[in-house]
Design a protein around this motif. Structure first.
Motif, PDB file in Angstrom:
ATOM      1  N   LEU A 212       0.874  -2.067 -20.033  1.00 27.72           N
ATOM      2  CA  LEU A 212       1.551  -2.055 -18.736  1.00 27.72           C
ATOM      3  C   LEU A 212       1.100  -0.865 -17.893  1.00 27.72           C
ATOM      4  O   LEU A 212       0.936  -0.977 -16.672  1.00 27.72           O
ATOM      5  CB  LEU A 212       3.071  -2.027 -18.929  1.00 27.72           C
ATOM      6  N   TRP A 213       0.900   0.272 -18.532  1.00 27.10           N
ATOM      7  CA  TRP A 213       0.452   1.469 -17.810  1.00 27.10           C
ATOM      8  C   TRP A 213      -0.925   1.226 -17.189  1.00 27.10           C
ATOM      9  O   TRP A 213      -1.162   1.586 -16.024  1.00 27.10           O
ATOM     10  CB  TRP A 213       0.432   2.652 -18.749  1.00 27.10           C
ATOM     11  N   LYS A 214      -1.806   0.598 -17.929  1.00 33.83           N
ATOM     12  CA  LYS A 214      -3.125   0.282 -17.388  1.00 33.83           C
ATOM     13  C   LYS A 214      -2.997  -0.686 -16.220  1.00 33.83           C
ATOM     14  O   LYS A 214      -3.684  -0.536 -15.187  1.00 33.83           O
ATOM     15  CB  LYS A 214      -4.022  -0.313 -18.472  1.00 33.83           C
ATOM     16  N   PHE A 215      -2.132  -1.683 -16.366  1.00 29.92           N
ATOM     17  CA  PHE A 215      -1.888  -2.640 -15.277  1.00 29.92           C
ATOM     18  C   PHE A 215      -1.381  -1.919 -14.025  1.00 29.92           C
ATOM     19  O   PHE A 215      -1.827  -2.201 -12.901  1.00 29.92           O
ATOM     20  CB  PHE A 215      -0.876  -3.694 -15.737  1.00 29.92           C
ATOM     21  N   ILE A 216      -0.477  -0.974 -14.208  1.00 32.79           N
ATOM     22  CA  ILE A 216       0.077  -0.230 -13.075  1.00 32.79           C
ATOM     23  C   ILE A 216      -1.005   0.607 -12.391  1.00 32.79           C
ATOM     24  O   ILE A 216      -1.155   0.579 -11.157  1.00 32.79           O
ATOM     25  CB  ILE A 216       1.241   0.659 -13.549  1.00 32.79           C
ATOM     26  N   LEU A 217      -1.763   1.347 -13.172  1.00 28.65           N
ATOM     27  CA  LEU A 217      -2.791   2.207 -12.585  1.00 28.65           C
ATOM     28  C   LEU A 217      -3.876   1.388 -11.889  1.00 28.65           C
ATOM     29  O   LEU A 217      -4.320   1.732 -10.785  1.00 28.65           O
ATOM     30  CB  LEU A 217      -3.415   3.082 -13.672  1.00 28.65           C
ATOM     31  N   ASP A 218      -4.293   0.288 -12.525  1.00 29.81           N
ATOM     32  CA  ASP A 218      -5.313  -0.561 -11.909  1.00 29.81           C
ATOM     33  C   ASP A 218      -4.811  -1.141 -10.589  1.00 29.81           C
ATOM     34  O   ASP A 218      -5.553  -1.194  -9.595  1.00 29.81           O
ATOM     35  CB  ASP A 218      -5.707  -1.699 -12.855  1.00 29.81           C
ATOM     36  N   GLY A 219      -3.557  -1.579 -10.578  1.00 27.11           N
ATOM     37  CA  GLY A 219      -2.991  -2.169  -9.365  1.00 27.11           C
ATOM     38  C   GLY A 219      -2.838  -1.151  -8.249  1.00 27.11           C
ATOM     39  O   GLY A 219      -3.144  -1.433  -7.077  1.00 27.11           O
ATOM     40  N   LEU A 220      -2.360   0.038  -8.595  1.00 25.49           N
ATOM     41  CA  LEU A 220      -2.221   1.083  -7.586  1.00 25.49           C
ATOM     42  C   LEU A 220      -3.580   1.466  -7.008  1.00 25.49           C
ATOM     43  O   LEU A 220      -3.723   1.705  -5.799  1.00 25.49           O
ATOM     44  CB  LEU A 220      -1.532   2.309  -8.185  1.00 25.49           C
ATOM     45  N   ARG A 221      -4.586   1.530  -7.873  1.00 26.63           N
ATOM     46  CA  ARG A 221      -5.935   1.867  -7.409  1.00 26.63           C
ATOM     47  C   ARG A 221      -6.432   0.812  -6.413  1.00 26.63           C
ATOM     48  O   ARG A 221      -6.981   1.146  -5.355  1.00 26.63           O
ATOM     49  CB  ARG A 221      -6.886   1.966  -8.598  1.00 26.63           C
ATOM     50  N   ALA A 222      -6.215  -0.455  -6.735  1.00 24.69           N
ATOM     51  CA  ALA A 222      -6.666  -1.533  -5.846  1.00 24.69           C
ATOM     52  C   ALA A 222      -5.890  -1.523  -4.536  1.00 24.69           C
ATOM     53  O   ALA A 222      -6.469  -1.694  -3.456  1.00 24.69           O
ATOM     54  CB  ALA A 222      -6.501  -2.875  -6.553  1.00 24.69           C
ATOM     55  N   PHE A 223      -4.581  -1.312  -4.600  1.00 25.73           N
ATOM     56  CA  PHE A 223      -3.771  -1.268  -3.378  1.00 25.73           C
ATOM     57  C   PHE A 223      -4.203  -0.116  -2.475  1.00 25.73           C
ATOM     58  O   PHE A 223      -4.311  -0.260  -1.256  1.00 25.73           O
ATOM     59  CB  PHE A 223      -2.294  -1.121  -3.732  1.00 25.73           C
ATOM     60  N   GLU A 224      -4.435   1.043  -3.087  1.00 21.01           N
ATOM     61  CA  GLU A 224      -4.828   2.207  -2.289  1.00 21.01           C
ATOM     62  C   GLU A 224      -6.188   1.981  -1.630  1.00 21.01           C
ATOM     63  O   GLU A 224      -6.374   2.314  -0.455  1.00 21.01           O
ATOM     64  CB  GLU A 224      -4.861   3.458  -3.173  1.00 21.01           C
ATOM     65  N   ALA A 225      -7.109   1.406  -2.369  1.00 18.99           N
ATOM     66  CA  ALA A 225      -8.449   1.203  -1.832  1.00 18.99           C
ATOM     67  C   ALA A 225      -8.460   0.220  -0.674  1.00 18.99           C
ATOM     68  O   ALA A 225      -9.198   0.399   0.302  1.00 18.99           O
ATOM     69  CB  ALA A 225      -9.384   0.720  -2.949  1.00 18.99           C
ATOM     70  N   GLU A 226      -7.620  -0.820  -0.759  1.00 13.08           N
ATOM     71  CA  GLU A 226      -7.677  -1.869   0.262  1.00 13.08           C
ATOM     72  C   GLU A 226      -6.693  -1.665   1.408  1.00 13.08           C
ATOM     73  O   GLU A 226      -7.002  -1.975   2.559  1.00 13.08           O
ATOM     74  CB  GLU A 226      -7.426  -3.230  -0.386  1.00 13.08           C
TER      75      GLU A 226
ATOM     76  N   GLU B 226      -6.814   9.032 -11.076  1.00 12.75           N
ATOM     77  CA  GLU B 226      -7.042   7.708 -11.646  1.00 12.75           C
ATOM     78  C   GLU B 226      -6.801   6.582 -10.652  1.00 12.75           C
ATOM     79  O   GLU B 226      -7.315   5.477 -10.826  1.00 12.75           O
ATOM     80  CB  GLU B 226      -6.173   7.518 -12.890  1.00 12.75           C
ATOM     81  N   THR B 227      -6.002   6.828  -9.629  1.00 11.05           N
ATOM     82  CA  THR B 227      -5.663   5.771  -8.676  1.00 11.05           C
ATOM     83  C   THR B 227      -6.268   5.975  -7.301  1.00 11.05           C
ATOM     84  O   THR B 227      -6.352   5.026  -6.512  1.00 11.05           O
ATOM     85  CB  THR B 227      -4.139   5.658  -8.508  1.00 11.05           C
ATOM     86  N   GLY B 228      -6.648   7.204  -6.986  1.00 13.93           N
ATOM     87  CA  GLY B 228      -7.125   7.496  -5.640  1.00 13.93           C
ATOM     88  C   GLY B 228      -6.014   7.727  -4.641  1.00 13.93           C
ATOM     89  O   GLY B 228      -6.276   7.950  -3.451  1.00 13.93           O
ATOM     90  N   LEU B 229      -4.744   7.665  -5.082  1.00 11.50           N
ATOM     91  CA  LEU B 229      -3.623   7.912  -4.175  1.00 11.50           C
ATOM     92  C   LEU B 229      -3.583   9.381  -3.766  1.00 11.50           C
ATOM     93  O   LEU B 229      -3.976  10.256  -4.545  1.00 11.50           O
ATOM     94  CB  LEU B 229      -2.291   7.539  -4.838  1.00 11.50           C
TER      95      LEU B 229
END
Length: 461
Positions: free
Chosen positions: A58-72, A225-228
């Motif tokens: 779940l932690w990986k899912f959260i970090l991956d999702g936050l990274r994608a949201f921040e980038a786009e 890790e997320t770019g936030l």
């Protein structure tokens, strides 16, 4: 508040069946969403097999999702909502024990010992529930079964606050997660219950903070890790059923009932009385984001529906008329140990194999409507009813409930469910769409007799 109206809000929404990451704009609109099944895993802990949440996946899912949201799109704030009856036992910067799934069976010897240790219903407004649905029972069992590991525990974090801690490094407790049938909270005093003190757990719970409080900013590691941005604020988080209540806390002057649907169907009456709650029938008090007791009754509606309807088919008018005319009924309960009739085994009034998929769907939907009415008899019914989640899209359910309760029933058009309520914590002025017109009542010849038949069958259950 933490986020102005022009910021995007990322909501970590971990339900019992699925985990989501939802991005909402400052005007309340849904921008993007990602989801993943929330599957538990079996782990061996000192020779004992337990069912635990796969927190690292779940932690990986959260970090991956936050990274994608921040980038786009960019992310301005993070809010968190999760299912209840779950906590992390933390030792320093790691878990002392895996995060237990509340459906993991607890030994009968533990259940008997815990029954003597837990407080009375009159204090906690929390009934004794099966397995680990009382969070206090989980903690008690872990302390008894793994004393060496439990001795290392430095903090007990309820589930939303566990994820907030992983994001910020800061620890907090929060009332909605402490007050959802945990045995750990006294809703009337707004403080921990006696069992917490007597078991010596009080010092392990961090200070209680409001769900909307900014717990802190993301850690440097999360930022990398997320770019936030490093100053991205994180709210302390909220129990998911209570997140559904947030938009209505100040919207209505008179009592209003909110039905949050998903794996669980949770009926909550804001401004209602706790006097009719029955500890034997899965009714209890939740605690809202303002710290007030909320009479609540519940059952596993989503899970029961899936058991009753293996293959969903939208019922036609002819399907509905057939079910009512032929008295095709489902009687509770198809999930043992929970709901108003949790001690009874479910059954059909007919051989279900002869039903078409549409007829079976119609009968199961009417079953949920009748079960909801039974739940409302315990938690009270407001002057209006608002249905959230999947059941809001089930017109037959809403029309039947209108007829059964003689109250206006509105379907929330918020497709994000609990996520919107969690986002409101970050931005108080997040606009909410007006409620649509109430459903017309179900008018089908014989429905009154059909309903009376269901009531007669379940009267003495």
């Amino acid at each position: 508040m933490t986020a102005s109206s022009n910021r995007n809000i990322a909501v970590i929404d971990i339900g019992k069946t699925n985990a989501k990451l939802v991005l909402l704009g400052g005007n309340g609109q849904l921008i993007d969403t990602r989801s993943t099944p929330n599957r538990s895993i079996e782990l061996d802990v000192g020779g004992t097999t337990i069912l635990a949440h796969d927190t690292e996946r779940l932690w990986k899912f959260i970090l991956d999702g936050l990274r994608a949201f921040e980038a786009e799109y960019g992310v301005g704030a993070i809010s968190i909502t999760t299912h209840g009856a779950t906590a992390a036992l933390v030792a320093g910067d790691e878990l002392a024990l895996p995060v237990l799934d509340y459906e993991s069976p607890l030994p009968e010897t533990c259940a008997q010992a815990y029954a003597l240790a837990r407080g009375e219903f009159e204090e906690t407004l929390s009934p004794r529930l099966p397995n680990g649905l009382n969070l206090g029972a989980q903690i008690f069992w872990q302390a008894q079964s793994f004393p060496d590991k439990f001795a290392r525990v430095t903090a007990i974090l309820t589930y939303p606050q566990y994820w907030a801690w992983r994001l910020t490094g800061k620890r907090a407790s929060e009332a909605t997660s402490l007050g959802c049938h945990t045995d750990l909270w006294n809703p009337n005093t707004g403080d921990f219950s006696e069992v917490v003190v007597q078991q010596g757990w009080r010092a392990l719970f961090p200070p209680v903070k409001p769900a909307a409080a900014v717990l802190g900013h993301i850690t440097a590691r999360v930022a990398v890790e997320t770019g936030l941005p490093a100053d991205t604020p994180v709210c302390s988080g909220i129990h998911d059923s209570n997140a559904s209540l947030v938009p209505y806390l100040t919207r209505f002057q008179n009592p209003v009932t909110v039905i949050s649907s998903g794996t669980w169907t949770i009926c909550m009456t804001l401004g209602g009385s706790t006097a009719a709650l029955d500890k034997e029938r899965d009714s209890l008090a939740n605690v809202d984001a303002l710290g007030r007791p909320v009479p609540t009754a519940r059952f596993m509606g989503g899970r029961e529906f899936d058991l009753l309807v293996p293959n969903y088919a939208e019922p036609s008018a002819a399907d509905i008329a057939f079910v009512i005319e032929q008295q095709v009924q489902a009687y509770p309960s198809f999930v043992a140990g929970v709901g108003p009739y949790g001690q009874r085994r479910g059954e059909w009034s007919v051989d279900k194999s002869v039903l078409t998929e549409g007829q079976r769907t119609a009968a199961a939907t009417l079953y949920l409507a009748h079960l909801t009415r039974a739940a409302l008899g315990l938690c009270g019914v407001g002057e209006a009813i608002i249905v959230e989640g999947p059941l809001a899209r089930n017109a037959l359910y809403c029309r039947a409930l209108t007829a059964l309760t003689e109250r206006p029933v509105h379907a929330s058009q918020d497709s994000t469910g609990t996520s919107f309520g969690a986002a409101v914590l970050c931005c108080e002025d997040l606009p909410q769409a007006p409620l649509p017109a109430a459903f017309p009542p179900l008018v089908v010849q014989g429905f009154k007799n059909y309903s009376e038949g269901w009531e007669k069958k379940t009267k003495n259950l």
